[in-house]
Every structure is written in C-alpha cells, then in structure tokens.
Design an enzyme around this catalytic site. Structure first.
Site, PDB file in Angstrom:
ATOM      1  N   ASP A   1     -33.826 114.496   6.796  1.00 18.48           N
ATOM      2  CA  ASP A   1     -34.199 113.576   7.870  1.00 18.48           C
ATOM      3  C   ASP A   1     -33.111 113.554   8.938  1.00 18.48           C
ATOM      4  OD1 ASP A   1     -35.192 111.556   9.441  1.00 18.48           O
ATOM      5  OD2 ASP A   1     -35.604 110.193   7.797  1.00 18.48           O
ATOM      6  N   ASP A   2     -33.439 114.034  10.131  1.00 18.62           N
ATOM      7  CA  ASP A   2     -32.515 114.060  11.272  1.00 18.62           C
ATOM      8  C   ASP A   2     -31.352 115.037  11.091  1.00 18.62           C
ATOM      9  OD1 ASP A   2     -34.161 112.099  12.240  1.00 18.62           O
ATOM     10  OD2 ASP A   2     -32.633 110.538  12.387  1.00 18.62           O
TER      11      ASP A   2
ATOM     12  N   CYS B   1     -39.909 111.309  13.391  1.00 16.50           N
ATOM     13  CA  CYS B   1     -40.317 111.330  11.976  1.00 16.50           C
ATOM     14  C   CYS B   1     -41.801 111.425  11.682  1.00 16.50           C
ATOM     15  CB  CYS B   1     -39.773 110.081  11.275  1.00 16.50           C
ATOM     16  SG  CYS B   1     -37.977 109.914  11.340  1.00 16.50           S
TER      17      CYS B   1
ATOM     18  N   ARG C   1     -43.779 114.789  10.122  1.00 21.20           N
ATOM     19  CA  ARG C   1     -44.157 114.847   8.707  1.00 21.20           C
ATOM     20  C   ARG C   1     -45.654 115.112   8.541  1.00 21.20           C
ATOM     21  NH1 ARG C   1     -39.767 112.592   5.748  1.00 21.20           N
ATOM     22  NH2 ARG C   1     -38.109 112.389   7.307  1.00 21.20           N
TER      23      ARG C   1
ATOM     24  N   LYS D   1     -38.582 109.888   1.343  1.00 21.08           N
ATOM     25  CA  LYS D   1     -39.158 109.152   2.464  1.00 21.08           C
ATOM     26  C   LYS D   1     -40.556 109.686   2.781  1.00 21.08           C
ATOM     27  CE  LYS D   1     -38.492 108.558   7.448  1.00 21.08           C
ATOM     28  NZ  LYS D   1     -37.562 108.740   8.575  1.00 21.08           N
TER      29      LYS D   1
ATOM     30  N   HIS E   1     -43.226 107.849   5.181  1.00 17.63           N
ATOM     31  CA  HIS E   1     -43.386 107.542   6.609  1.00 17.63           C
ATOM     32  C   HIS E   1     -44.707 108.031   7.202  1.00 17.63           C
ATOM     33  CE1 HIS E   1     -40.744 106.422  10.325  1.00 17.63           C
ATOM     34  NE2 HIS E   1     -41.754 105.599  10.099  1.00 17.63           N
TER      35      HIS E   1
ATOM     36  N   SER F   1     -38.577 104.608   7.329  1.00 18.68           N
ATOM     37  CA  SER F   1     -37.172 104.936   7.582  1.00 18.68           C
ATOM     38  C   SER F   1     -36.221 103.892   6.999  1.00 18.68           C
ATOM     39  CB  SER F   1     -36.914 105.056   9.089  1.00 18.68           C
ATOM     40  OG  SER F   1     -37.595 106.167   9.617  1.00 18.68           O
TER      41      SER F   1
ATOM     42  N   HIS G   1     -30.512 110.406   8.218  1.00 20.69           N
ATOM     43  CA  HIS G   1     -30.936 109.394   9.177  1.00 20.69           C
ATOM     44  C   HIS G   1     -29.968 108.212   9.082  1.00 20.69           C
ATOM     45  CE1 HIS G   1     -33.493 106.217  10.859  1.00 20.69           C
ATOM     46  NE2 HIS G   1     -34.386 107.125  11.231  1.00 20.69           N
TER      47      HIS G   1
ATOM     48  N   ASP H   1     -36.815 117.406   9.596  1.00 21.26           N
ATOM     49  CA  ASP H   1     -37.990 116.869  10.295  1.00 21.26           C
ATOM     50  C   ASP H   1     -37.840 116.869  11.807  1.00 21.26           C
ATOM     51  OD1 ASP H   1     -36.129 114.786  10.456  1.00 21.26           O
ATOM     52  OD2 ASP H   1     -37.618 113.209  10.148  1.00 21.26           O
ATOM     53  N   ASN H   2     -36.631 116.944  12.313  1.00 22.48           N
ATOM     54  CA  ASN H   2     -36.385 117.023  13.755  1.00 22.48           C
ATOM     55  C   ASN H   2     -34.886 117.195  13.959  1.00 22.48           C
ATOM     56  OD1 ASN H   2     -37.394 113.735  13.401  1.00 22.48           O
ATOM     57  ND2 ASN H   2     -35.247 114.137  13.873  1.00 22.48           N
TER      58      ASN H   2
ATOM     59  N   LYS I   1     -32.872 114.638  18.758  1.00 22.71           N
ATOM     60  CA  LYS I   1     -34.070 113.886  18.374  1.00 22.71           C
ATOM     61  C   LYS I   1     -34.678 113.131  19.558  1.00 22.71           C
ATOM     62  CE  LYS I   1     -35.341 110.175  15.116  1.00 22.71           C
ATOM     63  NZ  LYS I   1     -34.880 109.385  13.959  1.00 22.71           N
TER      64      LYS I   1
END
Length: 474
Positions: A45-46, A85, A89, A142, A144, A167, A242, A294-295, A315
């Site tokens: 994540d991130d 996010c 996803r 996660k 989301h 998140s 994240h 994810d990004n 992001k």
C-alpha cells in the site's frame, strides 16, 4: 532342443509383459494432468517505485524481494489503473478499469467508514475465477472495496478473510490536544479506531498496528501450510507503508531509511517467510508469486513518505510517480528470468491468472486486462501497447508505446491544469516527464486521441459506488 524352445518362449513372454507395462505407463502418463499452480498476489500500500533495493533504493534493504526479482521477472513499466487505493484494488481483482464497475467517483476518491457502497456483486474477481477451478482462496490484509457484509471478501470469492476493511488512517479518534503532526509522525494504534476482521466478524478494535504486518505474514504462512494438498489462491494486501507508519519491535530502528524503511523491510522479511514455507512444503516449484503496489508513494509526509525514484510526483496524480509501480513475477523453472521493459498493468493480472489456472474469461463484460503469460513463460513481448490513466472518472492521460499524452495535469497539492494543447513525453527517454515534445509528434497525438476515444465508446454508465454515505452513530 525342447529346453531351448522353452527358453525362447520365456524370453518372449517377458518382453511382451514389459511392452504391455510400458504402454500402460504411457497411457497413464497421458491421463495424469499437471498439478494446478498455486497463486500468491502480494499488494503493498503506497509503496513507491524506488522503495525496494531491486528498484534502486539506496538505503532500504530488501533481500527477499531482490531474490524474487533476480530469479523471476522484474517489470519496469508496470502500471496501476488508478493512483489511489479503492479504484486501484478494484482494477487488480476484476481486470477492468474502475469506471466500468462504479468504483471511482468525482465526489469521493475512495471508500470511507461511512460509505454505503462497495464492489458490486456482479463483478467477477480473480478469487471467483480460481474457485471455479477448484482452488481454496484467502484474502489477508487491507480490503478497501466495501466494509459492509455484502461487499467483504467472503462475498467475492474468498473462503476466508483476515484483515482491516479500509485504510489504517481512517476512523480517527478525537484526542484532546493531539496535533496532526503528532498523530501521523508519532502515531499510536489508539489514535485510529480501525477494526480487525476474521471473515465477517470484528475481533479487535482498534487493531494493534504495531503487530499487523507480522500477523499478516503469520496468517499467510499458516494458510500455505494448511492447504499444501490443494491448489490455492492467496491475496496478501499489506496495509502498509500507507501512513501512519507502524513496525513491530523487532524492526523498529532496523533501517537506515528511518521508520519508513523499517516498515518496508518487515514486509520484505515476510516475503522471506512465505518463500521458506513454500520450500518446506515443496510448493515453491509450482507457485506463481506476483508482487506490486496499489499506487505511487504518498509524498506529503516528509521522511514518512515513500520514493518514486526517477519518476515525477506520486499518489493521487497521473504523473508517472503516481501510476508506475514496482512489479515482480516469480515462478521457479517456469518463468523466464528477465528484466522486462515492456508495458504491463495490474489490469493484466486477472486475465493472466485466469489463463494460467484454466478459467474461461467472462464473455458478458468488457475485460481490459491482457494475458501476460506468453511474456512470463515464453519470453515473448508484452501484448500491452497502451494504457489509460484516470483521475476519478476522467481520463487525464494515456500512453501508447514510449509516448505519454497528458490532457489534464494536477500535482499532489494544487489545482488542475487543462491543456488546450496536450503535453507529450517520451517516458522511455524522459521518465521524469520534463521535456514536452508535442510539437514534434502531431501524428502520435492523433493516434493516442483515437485510442482514448475508442475506449470512451465502450464505457456504459453504472452506479457510483463511492459517493453515497450512511449515518454512523458516535
């Protein structure tokens, strides 16, 4: 003479039995189907493009991910379908741009604890594709994609779920005198009233985030060992790095990169545990691992932010730093080890996995993912030649080959700029997107225009899943 005849007859009989046995074995071999491969997708994540050592981090040590990259394929032009996010996803799990499922919005960029919607029931996930072929499936980490019961993983093809529904910075708890700086740079789990779920049941609130990565890794190893006799699909979606950042006591202070590096190195350690579990169970030669993010990095948090390396911004943006992510594919003795500079996307994971496990693609909907298995298994070129980049429900940019066209740009912080004459960059030569070459390539601009317009012609309006809210009692 009679003895010699008996001897000849005996030899002939032995040879005949041998030939029949060989023929039978050959027939049996033809009937035996190869074992279905296990599939593991690890989604950070991130995590920024430059945040693991295999992709250039000078101070974050990730030996296990480096080993995966060395033994498998390292993709350097790999994109997400959204730079935030929830839509990202949705795209990974369905192989469809989020605009098709209603998982992007001009009102809210992601789902929140008061969101009413989630991934629609009529969407088909990778888990459902695998289950149709007899797989055991599990989601860890996660989610989301909707925290209400009908949207949780167990209603989208997963047999089990362990993780947080959104998140780790959501459900902020009001603490008298606590500043934003203290909340995010000296965080405590009790500052965020985030639940931990087992399937659909809440088992902890607030979740102890200092141990969350460790527990995700332990759950993943446990799942592998418990299902060594069955083909399985494991979706491990880490809730870090994240912000706010948390690391277990074993990793606090372990990295030169500070707390951010500690977090990434703990994720890497977990990858090592997963690889060891696969080797112990003898599953390593029959397991495909996909690792990506994810990004791009959330660059607003000083040293608690990740790095996009040589790429621009992060992001929330459609600049390269927001949408290009590190990606590794690993499958010993199956994948052709390589540095792949062709274009690929998280959209393609759905189609690729479906092909590898033998599941038919849905014919009643537009699937945007392409099959990357010829690249992975045969060393061929990627079939993906173009990519569209949305911010919310609008196409901000598009790429064709080496060229990327920006219709609208917006930094992480600041207002958007609509370009009457779009910006054009050769992102192979200029990955930082500094040198606008639009005047030199009007034909390229026209070609990308056609790709975007053709794509827009396939979009069918659907319900916005992100904008509606529910009332939450405090």
């Amino acid at each position: 003479m009679k003895n010699r005849k008996k001897w000849y007859l005996k030899c002939f009989a032995i040879m005949l039995v041998f030939l029949i046995a060989c023929k039978t074995n050959d027939s049996e071999k033809e009937l035996v189907k190869p074992a279905l491969p296990n599939i593991i997708i690890v989604f950070a994540d991130d995590l920024g493009y430059g945040d693991i050592s295999a992709f250039g981090s000078p101070t974050i040590h990730t030996p296990n991910l480096d080993e995966l990259a060395h033994e498998g394929q390292k993709w350097t032009n790999f994109y997400v379908a959204a730079s935030v996010c929830t839509p990202s996803r949705a795209a990974l799990l369905t192989g469809r741009y989020p605009i098709r499922s209603g998982m992007c919005s001009d009102g809210r960029r992601v789902l929140f604890p008061d969101s009413k919607g989630g991934l629609p029931q009529n969407e088909i996930t990778i888990a459902e594709q695998c289950k149709a072929m007899g797989y055991v499936t599990s989601a860890i980490g996660k989610w989301h994609l909707g925290h209400r019961a009908q949207f949780l993983p167990t209603n989208h093809g997963f047999d089990s779920y362990f993780g947080i529904p959104y998140s780790n910075d959501m459900n902020k708890v009001e603490v008298e005198g606590l500043t934003r700086e203290e909340r995010f740079f000296s965080p405590k789990s009790e500052y965020f009233n985030v639940p931990l779920l087992r399937d659909t049941k809440e088992i902890e609130r607030p979740v102890d985030q200092t141990t969350i990565t460790k527990r995700y890794n332990e759950e993943a190893v446990k799942f592998i060992k418990e299902n060594k006799a069955h083909p399985f699909f494991l979706y491990l979606a880490h809730s870090l790095p994240h912000v706010p950042l948390f690391a277990s006591k074993e990793f606090n202070g372990s990295s030169k990169r500070g707390l951010y590096g500690d977090v990434v190195e703990e994720i890497d350690y977990g990858m090592g545990e997963i690889m060891e579990a696969l080797k112990e169970t003898g599953l390593d030669q029959n397991t495909l691992i996909v690792f990506t993010s994810d990004n791009g990095p959330w660059v607003s948090f000083k040293s608690h932010s990740g790095s996009a390396g040589p790429l621009k911004e992060g992001k929330f943006t459609t600049w390269e730093g927001g949408v290009r992510v590190p990606a590794i594919f690993w499958w010993p003795d199956k994948i052709e080890p390589a540095l792949v500079t062709d274009i690929g996307s998280t959209l393609d994971v759905f189609t690729t996995v479906s092909n590898i496990v033998g599941a038919n693609l849905p014919e009643d909907r537009q699937i945007d993912g392409l099959d990357l298995s010829p690249v992975l298994l045969e060393g061929k070129r990627s079939p993906r030649e173009d990519m569209l980049f949305y911010r919310n429900t609008t196409v901000y940019a598009a790429r064709k080959g080496a060229f990327k066209l920006h219709y609208i740009t917006r930094p992480v912080r600041g207002e958007k700029t609509i370009h009457d004459t779009p910006l054009l960059f050769n992102v192979d030569e200029d990955p930082n997107e500094r040198y606008n070459i639009a005047e030199q390539y009007p034909n390229v601009i026209e070609e990308i225009h056609r790709i975007v317009e053709d794509h827009k012609g396939t979009i069918v309006p659907v319900k916005d899943q992100l904008k509606d809210r529910i009332s939450i009692k405090k």
